[in-house]
Design a protein around this motif. Sequence first.
Motif, PDB file in Angstrom:
ATOM      1  N   GLN A 129      -7.861   6.758   8.339  1.00 39.05           N
ATOM      2  CA  GLN A 129      -8.752   6.513   7.167  1.00 39.05           C
ATOM      3  C   GLN A 129     -10.056   7.586   7.124  1.00 39.05           C
ATOM      4  O   GLN A 129     -10.461   7.822   6.010  1.00 39.05           O
ATOM      5  CB  GLN A 129      -9.290   4.984   7.037  1.00 39.05           C
ATOM      6  CG  GLN A 129     -10.093   4.601   5.854  1.00 39.05           C
ATOM      7  CD  GLN A 129     -11.741   4.445   5.939  1.00 39.05           C
ATOM      8  OE1 GLN A 129     -12.114   4.918   7.242  1.00 39.05           O
ATOM      9  NE2 GLN A 129     -12.396   4.248   4.994  1.00 39.05           N
ATOM     10  N   GLY A 130     -10.460   7.915   7.983  1.00 40.44           N
ATOM     11  CA  GLY A 130     -11.446   8.737   8.195  1.00 40.44           C
ATOM     12  C   GLY A 130     -12.834   8.634   8.816  1.00 40.44           C
ATOM     13  O   GLY A 130     -13.622   9.176   9.330  1.00 40.44           O
ATOM     14  N   GLU A 172      -5.412   1.322  -3.663  1.00 40.78           N
ATOM     15  CA  GLU A 172      -6.001   2.490  -2.994  1.00 40.78           C
ATOM     16  C   GLU A 172      -7.163   1.570  -1.760  1.00 40.78           C
ATOM     17  O   GLU A 172      -7.447   2.236  -1.021  1.00 40.78           O
ATOM     18  CB  GLU A 172      -6.970   3.057  -3.984  1.00 40.78           C
ATOM     19  CG  GLU A 172      -7.723   4.094  -3.293  1.00 40.78           C
ATOM     20  CD  GLU A 172      -8.598   5.024  -4.492  1.00 40.78           C
ATOM     21  OE1 GLU A 172      -9.719   5.286  -3.999  1.00 40.78           O
ATOM     22  OE2 GLU A 172      -8.094   5.192  -5.608  1.00 40.78           O
ATOM     23  N   ALA A 173      -7.790   0.531  -2.149  1.00 42.48           N
ATOM     24  CA  ALA A 173      -8.422  -0.224  -1.289  1.00 42.48           C
ATOM     25  C   ALA A 173      -7.785  -0.787  -0.288  1.00 42.48           C
ATOM     26  O   ALA A 173      -8.387  -0.917   1.013  1.00 42.48           O
ATOM     27  CB  ALA A 173      -9.282  -1.414  -1.953  1.00 42.48           C
ATOM     28  N   LEU A 174      -6.697  -1.138  -0.389  1.00 40.41           N
ATOM     29  CA  LEU A 174      -5.760  -1.765   0.610  1.00 40.41           C
ATOM     30  C   LEU A 174      -5.187  -0.678   1.670  1.00 40.41           C
ATOM     31  O   LEU A 174      -5.425  -0.795   2.847  1.00 40.41           O
ATOM     32  CB  LEU A 174      -4.550  -2.431  -0.016  1.00 40.41           C
ATOM     33  CG  LEU A 174      -3.367  -2.970   1.055  1.00 40.41           C
ATOM     34  CD1 LEU A 174      -4.004  -4.204   1.887  1.00 40.41           C
ATOM     35  CD2 LEU A 174      -2.282  -3.536   0.127  1.00 40.41           C
ATOM     36  N   ALA A 175      -5.051   0.355   1.016  1.00 36.89           N
ATOM     37  CA  ALA A 175      -4.686   1.624   2.151  1.00 36.89           C
ATOM     38  C   ALA A 175      -5.906   1.811   3.013  1.00 36.89           C
ATOM     39  O   ALA A 175      -5.494   2.191   4.128  1.00 36.89           O
ATOM     40  CB  ALA A 175      -4.050   2.774   1.180  1.00 36.89           C
ATOM     41  N   ALA A 233       0.922  -1.204   0.096  1.00 34.69           N
ATOM     42  CA  ALA A 233       0.002  -0.048  -0.130  1.00 34.69           C
ATOM     43  C   ALA A 233       0.737   1.432   0.024  1.00 34.69           C
ATOM     44  O   ALA A 233       0.339   2.387  -0.132  1.00 34.69           O
ATOM     45  CB  ALA A 233      -0.804   0.092   1.366  1.00 34.69           C
ATOM     46  N   GLY A 234       2.251   1.081   0.014  1.00 35.83           N
ATOM     47  CA  GLY A 234       3.036   2.316   0.353  1.00 35.83           C
ATOM     48  C   GLY A 234       3.013   3.191   1.283  1.00 35.83           C
ATOM     49  O   GLY A 234       3.190   4.325   1.367  1.00 35.83           O
ATOM     50  N   LEU A 235       2.629   2.458   2.548  1.00 31.74           N
ATOM     51  CA  LEU A 235       2.510   3.089   3.762  1.00 31.74           C
ATOM     52  C   LEU A 235       3.695   2.946   4.750  1.00 31.74           C
ATOM     53  O   LEU A 235       3.758   3.440   5.975  1.00 31.74           O
ATOM     54  CB  LEU A 235       1.239   2.346   4.490  1.00 31.74           C
ATOM     55  CG  LEU A 235      -0.275   2.650   3.800  1.00 31.74           C
ATOM     56  CD1 LEU A 235      -1.057   2.124   4.395  1.00 31.74           C
ATOM     57  CD2 LEU A 235      -0.382   4.186   3.858  1.00 31.74           C
ATOM     58  N   VAL A 236       4.734   2.395   4.309  1.00 28.80           N
ATOM     59  CA  VAL A 236       5.961   2.087   5.404  1.00 28.80           C
ATOM     60  C   VAL A 236       6.473   3.394   5.757  1.00 28.80           C
ATOM     61  O   VAL A 236       6.775   3.516   6.960  1.00 28.80           O
ATOM     62  CB  VAL A 236       6.943   1.108   4.568  1.00 28.80           C
ATOM     63  CG1 VAL A 236       8.330   1.232   5.488  1.00 28.80           C
ATOM     64  CG2 VAL A 236       6.574  -0.141   4.131  1.00 28.80           C
ATOM     65  N   GLU A 237       6.853   4.304   4.975  1.00 31.01           N
ATOM     66  CA  GLU A 237       7.440   5.586   5.201  1.00 31.01           C
ATOM     67  C   GLU A 237       6.582   6.407   6.208  1.00 31.01           C
ATOM     68  O   GLU A 237       6.879   6.949   7.262  1.00 31.01           O
ATOM     69  CB  GLU A 237       7.778   6.482   4.063  1.00 31.01           C
ATOM     70  CG  GLU A 237       9.050   6.047   3.596  1.00 31.01           C
ATOM     71  CD  GLU A 237      10.060   5.676   4.392  1.00 31.01           C
ATOM     72  OE1 GLU A 237      10.726   6.428   4.851  1.00 31.01           O
ATOM     73  OE2 GLU A 237      10.820   4.527   4.041  1.00 31.01           O
ATOM     74  N   THR A 238       5.060   6.183   6.224  1.00 22.77           N
ATOM     75  CA  THR A 238       4.298   7.088   6.870  1.00 22.77           C
ATOM     76  C   THR A 238       4.453   6.441   8.253  1.00 22.77           C
ATOM     77  O   THR A 238       4.291   7.010   9.183  1.00 22.77           O
ATOM     78  CB  THR A 238       2.802   6.495   6.277  1.00 22.77           C
ATOM     79  OG1 THR A 238       2.804   7.265   4.968  1.00 22.77           O
ATOM     80  CG2 THR A 238       1.777   7.543   7.411  1.00 22.77           C
ATOM     81  N   ASN A 279      -7.155  -9.920  -3.517  1.00 22.70           N
ATOM     82  CA  ASN A 279      -7.931  -8.799  -4.158  1.00 22.70           C
ATOM     83  C   ASN A 279      -7.368  -7.495  -3.657  1.00 22.70           C
ATOM     84  O   ASN A 279      -7.017  -6.346  -4.398  1.00 22.70           O
ATOM     85  CB  ASN A 279      -9.525  -8.797  -4.189  1.00 22.70           C
ATOM     86  CG  ASN A 279     -10.007 -10.011  -4.983  1.00 22.70           C
ATOM     87  OD1 ASN A 279      -9.205 -10.567  -6.012  1.00 22.70           O
ATOM     88  ND2 ASN A 279     -11.063 -10.586  -4.690  1.00 22.70           N
ATOM     89  N   LEU A 280      -7.210  -7.364  -2.277  1.00 21.27           N
ATOM     90  CA  LEU A 280      -6.777  -6.167  -1.710  1.00 21.27           C
ATOM     91  C   LEU A 280      -5.323  -5.741  -2.211  1.00 21.27           C
ATOM     92  O   LEU A 280      -5.055  -4.664  -2.418  1.00 21.27           O
ATOM     93  CB  LEU A 280      -6.772  -6.361  -0.136  1.00 21.27           C
ATOM     94  CG  LEU A 280      -8.312  -6.010   0.438  1.00 21.27           C
ATOM     95  CD1 LEU A 280      -8.235  -6.340   1.906  1.00 21.27           C
ATOM     96  CD2 LEU A 280      -8.649  -4.616   0.276  1.00 21.27           C
ATOM     97  N   LEU A 281      -4.391  -6.976  -2.068  1.00 22.16           N
ATOM     98  CA  LEU A 281      -3.205  -6.489  -2.610  1.00 22.16           C
ATOM     99  C   LEU A 281      -3.103  -5.967  -3.967  1.00 22.16           C
ATOM    100  O   LEU A 281      -1.913  -5.381  -4.306  1.00 22.16           O
ATOM    101  CB  LEU A 281      -2.318  -8.032  -2.185  1.00 22.16           C
ATOM    102  CG  LEU A 281      -1.918  -8.203  -0.900  1.00 22.16           C
ATOM    103  CD1 LEU A 281      -1.469 -10.027  -0.783  1.00 22.16           C
ATOM    104  CD2 LEU A 281      -1.062  -7.193  -0.192  1.00 22.16           C
TER     105      LEU A 281
END
Length: 153
Positions: free
Chosen positions: A111-112, A82-85, A44-49, A76-78
């Motif tokens: 996520q909100g 966007e859905a995974l994040a 999901a590209g969230l490592v740095e966050t 499917n999520l992987l």
Amino acid sequence: MKLSKFVAAALVAGAATVAHAKDIVDTAVGAGSFNTLVKAVQAAGLVETLKGPGPFTVFAPTDEAFAKLPAGTLENLLKDKEALAKVLTYHVVPGKVMAADVKPGEAKTVQGQSVKLSAMGGKVMVDDANVVAADVVASNGVIHVIDKVILPN
């Protein structure tokens, strides 16, 4: 059992000073029972966050929790970053919330949407997931281990 290995790692991490504690991602990697979560965070590209200053409170599903998802859900999520994040950030609350500070009600996620928090008889729940290990301190927040992947609406 992998969970007991995680609890032992948590005790060691908790004994370390905050200045030397690992961040949330490194703590999860070191535990050995969050391989699926770490893979998903990377996808999901969230490592740095999650290595950032935070603080964050992460409700972290174990590998066993991810295995309970219906067949094909994780795959499917992987494939859908966007859905995974959205699913992963639903497991994160801004700030550092220790188990003793949990009050029944709702907490807004990164996520909100909000998760429902409940505490009865020493048992803490997030939505319909049980917290099976709490207060794993990291340098940029805290991890609470949960037994189920929680999904936003």
